[in-house]
Design a protein around this motif. Structure first.
Motif, mmCIF file in Angstrom:
data_model
loop_
_atom_site.group_PDB
_atom_site.id
_atom_site.type_symbol
_atom_site.label_atom_id
_atom_site.label_comp_id
_atom_site.label_asym_id
_atom_site.label_seq_id
_atom_site.Cartn_x
_atom_site.Cartn_y
_atom_site.Cartn_z
ATOM 1 N N SER A 145 1.713 6.355 -10.710
ATOM 2 C CA SER A 145 0.539 6.111 -9.876
ATOM 3 C C SER A 145 0.992 5.542 -8.542
ATOM 4 O O SER A 145 2.168 5.197 -8.351
ATOM 5 C CB SER A 145 -0.436 5.179 -10.586
ATOM 6 O OG SER A 145 0.168 3.943 -10.838
ATOM 7 N N ARG A 146 0.044 5.468 -7.638
ATOM 8 C CA ARG A 146 0.361 5.065 -6.275
ATOM 9 C C ARG A 146 -0.727 4.101 -5.816
ATOM 10 O O ARG A 146 -1.908 4.319 -6.076
ATOM 11 C CB ARG A 146 0.323 6.331 -5.411
ATOM 12 C CG ARG A 146 0.833 6.210 -4.010
ATOM 13 C CD ARG A 146 0.679 7.537 -3.303
ATOM 14 N NE ARG A 146 1.452 8.623 -3.922
ATOM 15 C CZ ARG A 146 2.719 8.908 -3.578
ATOM 16 N NH1 ARG A 146 3.316 8.243 -2.622
ATOM 17 N NH2 ARG A 146 3.356 9.893 -4.162
ATOM 18 N N PRO A 187 0.862 -1.195 0.000
ATOM 19 C CA PRO A 187 0.000 0.000 0.000
ATOM 20 C C PRO A 187 0.896 1.243 0.000
ATOM 21 O O PRO A 187 1.941 1.249 0.642
ATOM 22 C CB PRO A 187 -0.759 -0.102 1.328
ATOM 23 C CG PRO A 187 -0.655 -1.522 1.753
ATOM 24 C CD PRO A 187 0.643 -2.036 1.203
ATOM 25 N N GLY A 188 0.509 2.233 -0.767
ATOM 26 C CA GLY A 188 1.314 3.463 -0.832
ATOM 27 C C GLY A 188 2.490 3.386 -1.797
ATOM 28 O O GLY A 188 3.168 4.385 -2.019
ATOM 29 N N ALA A 189 2.726 2.211 -2.382
ATOM 30 C CA ALA A 189 3.882 2.054 -3.280
ATOM 31 C C ALA A 189 3.682 2.845 -4.572
ATOM 32 O O ALA A 189 2.555 3.106 -4.989
ATOM 33 C CB ALA A 189 4.100 0.577 -3.604
ATOM 34 N N ILE A 190 4.790 3.211 -5.181
ATOM 35 C CA ILE A 190 4.796 3.969 -6.437
ATOM 36 C C ILE A 190 4.916 3.009 -7.619
ATOM 37 O O ILE A 190 5.711 2.082 -7.578
ATOM 38 C CB ILE A 190 6.042 4.891 -6.465
ATOM 39 C CG1 ILE A 190 5.985 5.924 -5.344
ATOM 40 C CG2 ILE A 190 6.213 5.564 -7.816
ATOM 41 C CD1 ILE A 190 4.897 6.926 -5.514
ATOM 42 N N SER A 219 -4.061 5.357 -7.514
ATOM 43 C CA SER A 219 -4.462 6.718 -7.841
ATOM 44 C C SER A 219 -3.335 7.332 -8.657
ATOM 45 O O SER A 219 -2.165 7.022 -8.457
ATOM 46 C CB SER A 219 -4.763 7.524 -6.588
ATOM 47 O OG SER A 219 -3.695 7.434 -5.703
ATOM 48 N N ILE A 220 -3.714 8.181 -9.598
ATOM 49 C CA ILE A 220 -2.722 8.704 -10.545
ATOM 50 C C ILE A 220 -2.139 10.017 -10.035
ATOM 51 O O ILE A 220 -2.870 10.949 -9.717
ATOM 52 C CB ILE A 220 -3.350 8.824 -11.945
ATOM 53 C CG1 ILE A 220 -3.604 7.397 -12.444
ATOM 54 C CG2 ILE A 220 -2.446 9.584 -12.896
ATOM 55 C CD1 ILE A 220 -4.500 7.273 -13.617
ATOM 56 N N ASP A 221 -0.823 10.039 -9.910
ATOM 57 C CA ASP A 221 -0.099 11.193 -9.373
ATOM 58 C C ASP A 221 0.321 12.177 -10.454
ATOM 59 O O ASP A 221 0.288 13.382 -10.268
ATOM 60 C CB ASP A 221 1.212 10.726 -8.706
ATOM 61 C CG ASP A 221 1.013 10.345 -7.257
ATOM 62 O OD1 ASP A 221 -0.163 10.211 -6.846
ATOM 63 O OD2 ASP A 221 2.021 10.163 -6.539
#
Ligand SMILES: [Zn+2]
Length: 300
Positions: free
Chosen positions: A242-243, A135-138, A194-196
């Motif tokens: 994304s993340r 979770p939270g990975a790029i 989610s797209i950064d």
């Protein structure tokens, strides 16, 4: 063996030399480096480089403690090993992307550059990637864009049958696919990313410009235009950062390499290290380890 989509095999290929080193692609390589630099976290623990090939990009992940280079072709990985040397920092894994041999939630980052291009079932491949990320990975994904200016012009001038505007991938040569940016975004979001950031790359992949303008300058110009990717994407290549949704947890990543793996056949962890192979305690599959390359392609 479970049924998985066909894979594009670069076994025995001189792709690195013919395409990158002598193929006049210094501009593209430099432009990609600029995009990557803008997207990579400054530091990290364990990076998964999917479709690593001969390791063209690997040195760009210097902020990461360890990098796993994954490719379907072991000869590409041998070239990467020659380039990078053998150390604890780099782990070389030959595997099918649809059957990733890693424990779930392991990596804090992954990249897939010029690899989705060869995926007959892109959503399935992306789903596998999602599984092995924390979770939270790029996740930095490059894809070939079917909605590129050249394709649009050709379509409008009726020189091309397929529409660049529709969401389905186009297979323009066997096992070479271009994707619609919106389809990529939809897949990522459905999978829980989610797209950064979105950067457009290779704005100037045009013969005469590449002949007239030095690659370094052309790549700098490309860099100026890359942020327009936030608004629209009509370049042949697009980078998406994304993340994985969820807060990053401080999960301990095993230092022992073997402890990172799972059996791609049955999903069991705790593979037994038998020096020239790893053995699955559950289904007894054997996975070869040869010259520093872990080979999860076929059960030997
Ligand atoms: Zn097994």
């Amino acid at each position: 063996m479970t049924n998985t989509p066909p894979v594009c095999n670069y076994e025995g290929s001189d792709y690195q030399t013919s395409f990158w080193d002598q193929g006049g692609r210094e501009y593209e390589d430099r432009a990609e480096a600029i995009a990557l630099k803008r997207m990579l976290p400054k530091s990290g623990k364990l990076m998964l480089e999917l479709g690593a090939g001969a390791g063209r990009n690997t040195l760009r992940y210097a902020g990461f403690e360890r990098v796993i280079l994954l490719d379907y072709s072991s000869t590409q990985l041998e070239q990467a090993q020659q380039r990078l040397g053998r150390s604890d920092r780099y782990i070389f894994v030959a595997a099918d992307i649809y059957r990733l041999p890693f424990l779930d939630g392991l990596f804090d980052a992954a990249t897939m550059i010029r690899a989705l291009h060869h995926m007959a079932d892109a959503p399935k491949a992306l789903e596998q990637v999602k599984h092995v990320l924390q979770p939270g990975a790029i996740f930095i994904l490059e894809f070939a864009n079917k909605l590129n200016l050249k394709a649009i012009l050709r379509y409008v001038l009726r020189r091309q049958k397929w529409s660049p505007f529709t969401l389905e991938p186009v297979e323009f040569v066997e096992l070479n696919f271009d994707f619609h940016p919106k389809a990529i975004r939809n897949w990522l979001v459905e999978l829980g990313f989610s797209i950064d950031k979105i950067l457009t790359v290779s704005h100037f992949r045009i013969g005469w410009m590449k002949r007239l303008i030095p690659p370094r300058l052309l790549a700098s110009l490309d860099g100026l235009f890359q942020p327009t990717g936030a608004l629209f994407q009509v370049t042949p290549s697009v980078f998406v950062k994304s993340r994985v949704n969820g807060a990053m947890q401080k999960t301990e990543i095993p230092t022992d390499v073997v402890a990172l793996f799972k059996c791609p056949e049955c999903g069991s962890g705790n593979l037994l290290d038998k020096s020239d192979h790893l053995q699955c305690p559950q289904c007894k599959s054997k996975w070869a380890v040869k010259d520093g390359i872990y080979d999860f392609r076929t059960n030997t």
